[in-house]
Design a protein around this motif. Sequence first.
Motif, PDB file in Angstrom:
ATOM      1  N   HIS A   1       0.847  -1.190   0.000  1.00  0.00           N
ATOM      2  CA  HIS A   1       0.000   0.000   0.000  1.00  0.00           C
ATOM      3  C   HIS A   1       0.891   1.251   0.000  1.00  0.00           C
ATOM      4  O   HIS A   1       0.687   2.184  -0.784  1.00  0.00           O
TER       5      HIS A   1
ATOM      6  N   SER B   1     -10.429  -8.564 -10.416  1.00  0.00           N
ATOM      7  CA  SER B   1     -10.214  -8.072  -9.048  1.00  0.00           C
ATOM      8  C   SER B   1     -10.122  -9.203  -8.030  1.00  0.00           C
ATOM      9  O   SER B   1      -9.555  -9.046  -6.956  1.00  0.00           O
TER      10      SER B   1
ATOM     11  N   LYS C   1      -5.011  -9.859  -2.698  1.00  0.00           N
ATOM     12  CA  LYS C   1      -6.426  -9.493  -2.493  1.00  0.00           C
ATOM     13  C   LYS C   1      -6.542  -8.363  -1.477  1.00  0.00           C
ATOM     14  O   LYS C   1      -7.344  -7.440  -1.646  1.00  0.00           O
TER      15      LYS C   1
ATOM     16  N   TYR D   1      -5.306  -5.134  -3.056  1.00  0.00           N
ATOM     17  CA  TYR D   1      -6.322  -4.635  -3.996  1.00  0.00           C
ATOM     18  C   TYR D   1      -7.383  -3.826  -3.251  1.00  0.00           C
ATOM     19  O   TYR D   1      -7.748  -2.719  -3.664  1.00  0.00           O
ATOM     20  N   GLU D   2      -7.845  -4.362  -2.141  1.00  0.00           N
ATOM     21  CA  GLU D   2      -8.840  -3.668  -1.320  1.00  0.00           C
ATOM     22  C   GLU D   2      -8.314  -2.328  -0.817  1.00  0.00           C
ATOM     23  O   GLU D   2      -8.980  -1.297  -0.932  1.00  0.00           O
TER      24      GLU D   2
ATOM     25  N   SER E   1      -7.936   0.223  -3.657  1.00  0.00           N
ATOM     26  CA  SER E   1      -9.228   0.660  -4.200  1.00  0.00           C
ATOM     27  C   SER E   1      -9.800   1.816  -3.387  1.00  0.00           C
ATOM     28  O   SER E   1     -10.588   2.604  -3.881  1.00  0.00           O
ATOM     29  N   GLN E   2      -9.392   1.879  -2.115  1.00  0.00           N
ATOM     30  CA  GLN E   2      -9.940   2.904  -1.221  1.00  0.00           C
ATOM     31  C   GLN E   2      -8.942   4.027  -0.933  1.00  0.00           C
ATOM     32  O   GLN E   2      -9.158   4.834  -0.028  1.00  0.00           O
ATOM     33  N   GLU E   3      -7.842   4.075  -1.692  1.00  0.00           N
ATOM     34  CA  GLU E   3      -6.777   5.036  -1.387  1.00  0.00           C
ATOM     35  C   GLU E   3      -6.875   6.239  -2.332  1.00  0.00           C
ATOM     36  O   GLU E   3      -6.565   6.126  -3.520  1.00  0.00           O
TER      37      GLU E   3
ATOM     38  N   PHE F   1      -5.373   4.210  -8.826  1.00  0.00           N
ATOM     39  CA  PHE F   1      -5.229   2.747  -8.927  1.00  0.00           C
ATOM     40  C   PHE F   1      -6.038   2.208 -10.106  1.00  0.00           C
ATOM     41  O   PHE F   1      -7.247   2.426 -10.181  1.00  0.00           O
TER      42      PHE F   1
ATOM     43  N   GLY G   1      -5.987  -1.117 -10.988  1.00  0.00           N
ATOM     44  CA  GLY G   1      -6.299  -2.539 -10.818  1.00  0.00           C
ATOM     45  C   GLY G   1      -5.103  -3.444 -11.042  1.00  0.00           C
ATOM     46  O   GLY G   1      -3.955  -3.004 -11.017  1.00  0.00           O
ATOM     47  N   ASN G   2      -5.395  -4.716 -11.261  1.00  0.00           N
ATOM     48  CA  ASN G   2      -4.348  -5.716 -11.449  1.00  0.00           C
ATOM     49  C   ASN G   2      -3.772  -5.659 -12.855  1.00  0.00           C
ATOM     50  O   ASN G   2      -4.493  -5.412 -13.817  1.00  0.00           O
TER      51      ASN G   2
END
Lengths: 332, 332
Positions: B152, B182, B190, B193-194, B197-199, B204, B206-207
């Motif tokens: 992160h 996702s 995983k 990713y979470e 997604s909220q940062e 972001f 994705g993968n």
Amino acid sequence: MKTIAMDAMGGDNAPQAIVEGVNQALAEFSDIKIKLYGHEEKIKQYLKANERVSIVHTDVKINSDDEPVKSIRKKKEASMVLGAQAVKDGKADAVISAGNTGALLAAGLFVVGRIKGIDRPALLSTLPTIDGRNFVMLDLGANAENTAHHLHQYAILGSFYSEAVQGVAKPRVGLLNNGTESSKGDPLRKEVYELLSQEPAVNFIGNIEARELLNGVADVVVTDGFTGNAVLKTIEGTGLSIFSALKSAIKDGGTKAKLGAFFLKDSLYGLRDLMDYSSAGGAVLIGLQAPVVKCHGSSDAKSVYYTIKQVRTMLENQVVDKIVDEFSKKNH
Amino acid sequence: MKTIAMDAMGGDNAPQAIVEGVNQALAEFSDIKIKLYGHEEKIKQYLKANERVSIVHTDVKINSDDEPVKSIRKKKEASMVLGAQAVKDGKADAVISAGNTGALLAAGLFVVGRIKGIDRPALLSTLPTIDGRNFVMLDLGANAENTAHHLHQYAILGSFYSEAVQGVAKPRVGLLNNGTESSKGDPLRKEVYELLSQEPAVNFIGNIEARELLNGVADVVVTDGFTGNAVLKTIEGTGLSIFSALKSAIKDGGTKAKLGAFFLKDSLYGLRDLMDYSSAGGAVLIGLQAPVVKCHGSSDAKSVYYTIKQVRTMLENQVVDKIVDEFSKKNH
């Protein structure tokens, strides 16, 4: 006489490429039978062979975007699932598909079944080296996560495969790590290093680095499924990118460059052939009770032919039986 | 005026390549000073610049096979350690070395020190894409193991670097994973990713898969140090292997191939330049209180020059200050 079940409907060029590959294999090898699973009429359009081949008709197929486990449970009549079921029922000795990789993994695990004592089957492929010899690597992504115990088993599985199929005596087994010294790596690698150092069933040569992979430093490269997947895709992506950049460079280089490319053509083709390792066959889901092999989704007839050849060698040299033997003797 | 500390004794071509790179950088950039740490007489053999440059003499150096942490603790007078100490003491704004990577990481961590709030600094490099744009990737191996929290933070660090040094607005940040959906990956991926997604601090996307890396699908690629190390070395190894195979193919191809290579020469050089990303500078140990940058061990004067240029840009655009700001505001 061995029987190979073929999913005739999997992959981008099905059924044509599959059936044409089968034609070639049947013409070449008189000791195999092929069972084709798929749409009978469409298969017949391309089928030239008329002996040692049969068609089992089905309208159902697993699509490339189907959810793997769900699809093999719901689509019991899909060409891929019927092929796996034929192996389970003893009507075929191996199954090949160019379809959905995840679904084939699931069919392998839940229909064909694991060898007793093996926890997590792995994807194994043969990769090229610049000296023209090859090496096998596993796990290439059957698992997103692996334990040291799994990697210990992969060293044995890879070693048996290399010896039986590639004909390598005492295959050199290397552990992919972030340095060659024995102290290198995360806790997983350190534990695997310890386990393999004490394992008499493999010729463990220690840690190897990704930079050396294509230089033939090992016959068998052991890694976890996440790293293996990343490394395999990096090799493919880097190769494709360089060739595509070379193509643009020639295109943008004017007459002089085009003339150069013309004279270099044979050498460039030779190089492409070296990097094109389809002649080594498909990716084997190893650790199952029979060969379950994945052809690349974009396979042409040639790759299908080579995959049949590979499976024939696996059957002839009894890789699965040898692995069953080894794992029944000891608790690896 | 910014001051850059240079370890003049690190790398295969020291001190010549280091000092020649310094000559070039001082001639080009009138707003930097260089402090050279190493053997005064040997350095003077190559030093042409006579202003904005000083030499701090030392006989001691860290060797490539020295144990990293031990060596920086014991060899306090080593050229690399003196350079890091100068940064710590406010006598220099950044330090560059082409020596022992592990020792430089240790000197960065224990002498220069981390930015408050950052748990595990990462190695970041700029890698080439076939369209000639670049991307940055981290961690390339500063750590053998990482948590989701580390990754992160790497997304934020990489994003700040890309924006400040590469001049990319809203850099596209991708997570290296074994598929683009996702839901893909091991538990670590995983979780990351979470978090991403909220940062709000990163864009972001994705993968992303390793196969797409050199196609420019992201400006910043985030991964753990073990995978990053394997992927970086695979890119390098595959590139080298293909060029070496191309060379053999030309050599073995007779007159026709040699003629072709002659006409294609400019295009092949262009391609080599594209793959030669030394112009992007060295590997940054990011997350520290000042730029600590590793030149490749085999660096020539040109790579040294480009690394100085890179560090000058980092200082000019205040990457470290911006990161300090971001991590003091929030608890990432």
